[in-house]
Motif scaffolding. Structure first.
Motif, mmCIF file in Angstrom:
data_model
loop_
_atom_site.group_PDB
_atom_site.id
_atom_site.type_symbol
_atom_site.label_atom_id
_atom_site.label_comp_id
_atom_site.label_asym_id
_atom_site.label_seq_id
_atom_site.Cartn_x
_atom_site.Cartn_y
_atom_site.Cartn_z
ATOM 1 N N LEU A 145 0.796 -1.247 0.000
ATOM 2 C CA LEU A 145 0.000 0.000 0.000
ATOM 3 C C LEU A 145 0.820 1.285 0.000
ATOM 4 C CD1 LEU A 145 -3.089 -0.539 2.366
ATOM 5 C CD2 LEU A 145 -3.016 -0.484 -0.122
ATOM 6 N N PRO B 7 -4.990 -1.545 -5.476
ATOM 7 C CA PRO B 7 -5.054 -0.861 -4.182
ATOM 8 C C PRO B 7 -3.922 0.160 -4.019
ATOM 9 C CG PRO B 7 -5.387 -3.227 -3.902
ATOM 10 C CD PRO B 7 -4.943 -3.010 -5.318
ATOM 11 N N LYS C 295 -4.686 3.402 -5.861
ATOM 12 C CA LYS C 295 -5.745 4.122 -5.152
ATOM 13 C C LYS C 295 -5.219 4.730 -3.847
ATOM 14 C CE LYS C 295 -9.632 1.374 -6.973
ATOM 15 N NZ LYS C 295 -10.525 0.204 -6.727
ATOM 16 N N HIS C 296 -4.251 4.064 -3.241
ATOM 17 C CA HIS C 296 -3.714 4.541 -1.966
ATOM 18 C C HIS C 296 -2.698 5.658 -2.168
ATOM 19 C CE1 HIS C 296 -1.736 4.340 2.030
ATOM 20 N NE2 HIS C 296 -2.878 3.808 2.429
ATOM 21 N N LYS D 256 -7.661 -1.162 -13.603
ATOM 22 C CA LYS D 256 -8.950 -1.879 -13.625
ATOM 23 C C LYS D 256 -10.085 -0.901 -13.928
ATOM 24 C CE LYS D 256 -8.249 -6.020 -10.755
ATOM 25 N NZ LYS D 256 -6.862 -5.837 -10.267
ATOM 26 N N LEU E 55 -11.160 -3.126 -17.497
ATOM 27 C CA LEU E 55 -11.890 -4.351 -17.183
ATOM 28 C C LEU E 55 -12.659 -4.901 -18.390
ATOM 29 C CD1 LEU E 55 -13.230 -3.435 -13.632
ATOM 30 C CD2 LEU E 55 -11.568 -5.230 -14.187
ATOM 31 N N ILE F 15 -10.947 -10.699 -15.607
ATOM 32 C CA ILE F 15 -11.422 -11.111 -14.281
ATOM 33 C C ILE F 15 -12.948 -11.043 -14.227
ATOM 34 C CG2 ILE F 15 -11.027 -8.766 -13.337
ATOM 35 C CD1 ILE F 15 -10.524 -10.073 -10.591
ATOM 36 N N GLY G 189 -8.965 -13.486 -9.332
ATOM 37 C CA GLY G 189 -8.816 -12.497 -8.258
ATOM 38 C C GLY G 189 -8.452 -13.151 -6.947
ATOM 39 N N ILE G 190 -7.958 -12.339 -6.015
ATOM 40 C CA ILE G 190 -7.603 -12.853 -4.678
ATOM 41 C C ILE G 190 -8.853 -13.435 -4.007
ATOM 42 C CG2 ILE G 190 -6.719 -12.248 -2.391
ATOM 43 C CD1 ILE G 190 -4.498 -11.690 -4.178
ATOM 44 N N ASP G 191 -9.978 -12.714 -4.156
ATOM 45 C CA ASP G 191 -11.214 -13.201 -3.520
ATOM 46 C C ASP G 191 -11.697 -14.511 -4.158
ATOM 47 O OD1 ASP G 191 -11.375 -11.086 -1.658
ATOM 48 O OD2 ASP G 191 -12.395 -9.785 -3.087
ATOM 49 N N LEU H 107 -14.597 3.772 -4.989
ATOM 50 C CA LEU H 107 -13.504 2.828 -5.251
ATOM 51 C C LEU H 107 -13.772 1.948 -6.461
ATOM 52 C CD1 LEU H 107 -12.578 1.501 -1.687
ATOM 53 C CD2 LEU H 107 -11.156 2.928 -3.171
ATOM 54 N N THR I 169 -14.522 -1.121 -6.490
ATOM 55 C CA THR I 169 -13.642 -2.259 -6.212
ATOM 56 C C THR I 169 -14.052 -3.495 -7.010
ATOM 57 O OG1 THR I 169 -13.109 -1.436 -4.012
ATOM 58 C CG2 THR I 169 -12.855 -3.814 -4.372
ATOM 59 N N MET I 170 -13.042 -4.154 -7.597
ATOM 60 C CA MET I 170 -13.266 -5.346 -8.419
ATOM 61 C C MET I 170 -12.641 -6.596 -7.799
ATOM 62 S SD MET I 170 -14.732 -6.306 -11.191
ATOM 63 C CE MET I 170 -14.751 -7.859 -12.115
ATOM 64 N N ASP I 171 -11.752 -6.386 -6.815
ATOM 65 C CA ASP I 171 -11.091 -7.504 -6.142
ATOM 66 C C ASP I 171 -10.636 -7.004 -4.768
ATOM 67 O OD1 ASP I 171 -10.080 -10.073 -5.786
ATOM 68 O OD2 ASP I 171 -8.232 -9.701 -6.901
ATOM 69 N N VAL I 172 -10.268 -7.929 -3.905
ATOM 70 C CA VAL I 172 -9.822 -7.625 -2.537
ATOM 71 C C VAL I 172 -10.718 -6.576 -1.865
ATOM 72 C CG1 VAL I 172 -7.461 -8.430 -2.722
ATOM 73 C CG2 VAL I 172 -7.937 -6.100 -3.441
ATOM 74 N N GLY I 173 -12.013 -6.919 -1.782
ATOM 75 C CA GLY I 173 -13.007 -5.993 -1.256
ATOM 76 C C GLY I 173 -12.713 -5.487 0.138
ATOM 77 N N TYR J 68 -9.789 -5.463 1.783
ATOM 78 C CA TYR J 68 -8.499 -4.745 1.822
ATOM 79 C C TYR J 68 -8.666 -3.290 1.377
ATOM 80 C CZ TYR J 68 -3.386 -4.374 0.776
ATOM 81 O OH TYR J 68 -2.050 -4.040 0.726
ATOM 82 N N GLU J 69 -9.353 -3.092 0.259
ATOM 83 C CA GLU J 69 -9.536 -1.725 -0.249
ATOM 84 C C GLU J 69 -10.461 -0.905 0.652
ATOM 85 O OE1 GLU J 69 -10.469 -1.203 -4.398
ATOM 86 O OE2 GLU J 69 -8.538 -2.021 -5.033
ATOM 87 N N PHE K 100 -8.730 0.411 4.121
ATOM 88 C CA PHE K 100 -7.873 1.606 4.202
ATOM 89 C C PHE K 100 -8.653 2.887 3.916
ATOM 90 C CE2 PHE K 100 -6.454 0.289 -0.232
ATOM 91 C CZ PHE K 100 -6.763 1.448 -0.922
ATOM 92 N N THR L 261 -15.991 -10.585 -3.284
ATOM 93 C CA THR L 261 -15.432 -9.230 -3.195
ATOM 94 C C THR L 261 -16.434 -8.285 -2.527
ATOM 95 O OG1 THR L 261 -14.127 -9.641 -5.178
ATOM 96 C CG2 THR L 261 -14.440 -7.330 -4.557
#
Lengths: 215, 215
Positions: free
Chosen positions: A11, A35, A38-39, A62, A85, A112, A137-139, B61, B63-67, B69-70, B73, B92
Motif C-alpha cells: 500500500l 489498491p 488508489k492509496h 482496472k 476491465l 477477471i 482475483g484474490i477473492d 472505489l 472495487t473489483m477484487d480484494v473488497g 483490503y480496499e 484503508f 469481493t
C-alpha cells in the motif's frame, strides 16, 4: 521470451520502491497494483518512472468507466501499460485503447470475472487491445480458483498475447508457462517472501531454463 | 429526505477542495470520484474528512477484487461509504461489507454494466449492502443511455435504498426523484457549471420543494 511481471500488492510508496529495487534484476514489468494506485495516487507512477527508466511500468487501473480519461493521465505520468476491465462497457475499452494509441503505449483487458472469456478476448483483440489478462482475483483464489483452465482455453482459441495472474508461485509456474503466455504475473510469492530478490530470481530461472538433453 | 451527492469528477486535490467548499451548503455527500482517488490517493480522503467533518464522504472505489483490503484503508482514512462493483465476484462484495460492518460504515454496490440489475440488487441486499447504485457510466451516456428505466424497474422490484447517477441535471432531476431514490448523484451539471454553488443550490431546491396546493 516470457516476461515476468511483479505485482506490487503493498500500500505504500516506500514498500513499493524497495520491492522494485530488490527484484529489478529478475523482473521485466513493474505492476503498480490497484489498491496501491488508489492509496498512493499518480505521484508513485512518476517516481517509479524516474527510478526505473529501463523497466516497463504497468498501472493496474482496472478501469470500469471513462477509459480514455483514466488512461490519459497514467500514460502522461510515465506508464507503459494500463488495464481496463473486460466486464466494462466496450466503449470504455475503446477509450483506453484510443488513449494508448495516442501515446504509443499499451492496454491490457483484464478478463477477471468475465463469464465467456473466449468471446470477450476475441472482442478485445478486434478493438485493438495489446493483451488480455487471464486473472483469478484474490477473492476467487480464496475459494481455490486458479487461472490454469482459462489460460488453456483462451490460449488455444484466441490469437492475442496473454498476461496470466492469480496466485502463481514456484510450484505452479511450470504448468503455466507450458501454455506460452506473454507475461506471467507474480505477487505474493515474491512480495510475501522473506527474500524477495531470491524468490524473483528463482521464478525467472524457472521461466527460462531449458531441460537438459540426454546426450 | 432525498440526499444530494456531489460527484467530484476532477483530478486534483485543489479543484476537489474548492468545489466541495463552494457547494457545501447544498450537498449532503461528497463523492471522491474513481479517477480522482486513483490520481490523488488516500491523502485526499483524510484532507476532506478534516475539512468537512459534518459531511458524509463516499469514495467511489469501484472495487473489483480484494473488497475488504480496499475498503479497510478507505474507512481508516475517514470515508463513510465505499463502492464495490456489482460485476465483481460476490466474495469481493462480501469483503467490502465485512469491512464496513467492522468500521460501522456503509457499502454501495454499483450496478454499472450489470446485465440483470434486479437479480444483482436482490443479491446485494441479501449480502448486507446498504445501497445499490443505478448508474449509467459516462462512456454509456455518450451513447444516449440514461439511468431512468433501470431506476424505475429496480425501485419497483427490490426493497433497498438506491443511489442514482448518470448525467442528472436540472432538466432531468424531476423525473428521477419521482422514483424516490435515497441519493441523487450529480457531477458535471455542478462541476462543469460556471457557478457550482448556484447550480448545487438549484438542484437541491428542485429536490425539496413541494408543489403548492390550490387553496
Amino acid at each position: 521470451m516470457i516476461k515476468l511481471q511483479l505485482a506490487l500488492d503493498v500500500l505504500t510508496t516506500d514498500e513499493a520502491m524497495k520491492l522494485a529495487e530488490a527484484t529489478k534484476d529478475s523482473i521485466d514489468i513493474i505492476e503498480i497494483g490497484t489498491p496501491l494506485i488508489k492509496h498512493e495516487g499518480i505521484g508513485l507512477v512518476k517516481k517509479m518512472r524516474k527510478a526505473f527508466p529501463d523497466k516497463e511500468i504497468l498501472v493496474d487501473l482496472k478501469t470500469m468507466d471513462v477509459g480514455e480519461y483514466e488512461a490519459d493521465f497514467c500514460f502522461d505520468a510515465g506508464a507503459d501499460i494500463v488495464t481496463v476491465l473486460g466486464v466494462a462497457d466496450s466503449g470504455t475499452i475503446e477509450g483506453a485503447i484510443k488513449s494508448a494509441k495516442k501515446h504509443g503505449k499499451k492496454v491490457m483487458v483484464d478478463l477477471i470475472n468475465v463469464k465467456n472469456k473466449v468471446k470477450r478476448a476475441k472482442k478485445a483483440k478486434k478493438l485493438g487491445a495489446d493483451y488480455v489478462g487471464i486473472h483469478s482475483g484474490i477473492d476467487q483464489q480464496n475459494r481455490g480458483h486458479s487461472p490454469l483452465e482459462d489460460l488453456k482455453e483462451v490460449s488455444k482459441k484466441v490469437n492475442i498475447p496473454i498476461v496470466v495472474a492469480g496466485g502463481i508461485n514456484q510450484e505452479t509456474i511450470a504448468d503455466i508457462i507450458k501454455h506460452k503466455p506473454a507475461v506471467v504475473v507474480v505477487g505474493g510469492a515474491i512480495t510475501g517472501s522473506k527474500n524477495p530478490a531470491k524468490a524473483a530470481r528463482k521464478l525467472k530461472e524457472s521461466m527460462t531454463k531449458r531441460k537438459k538433453k540426454v546426450s
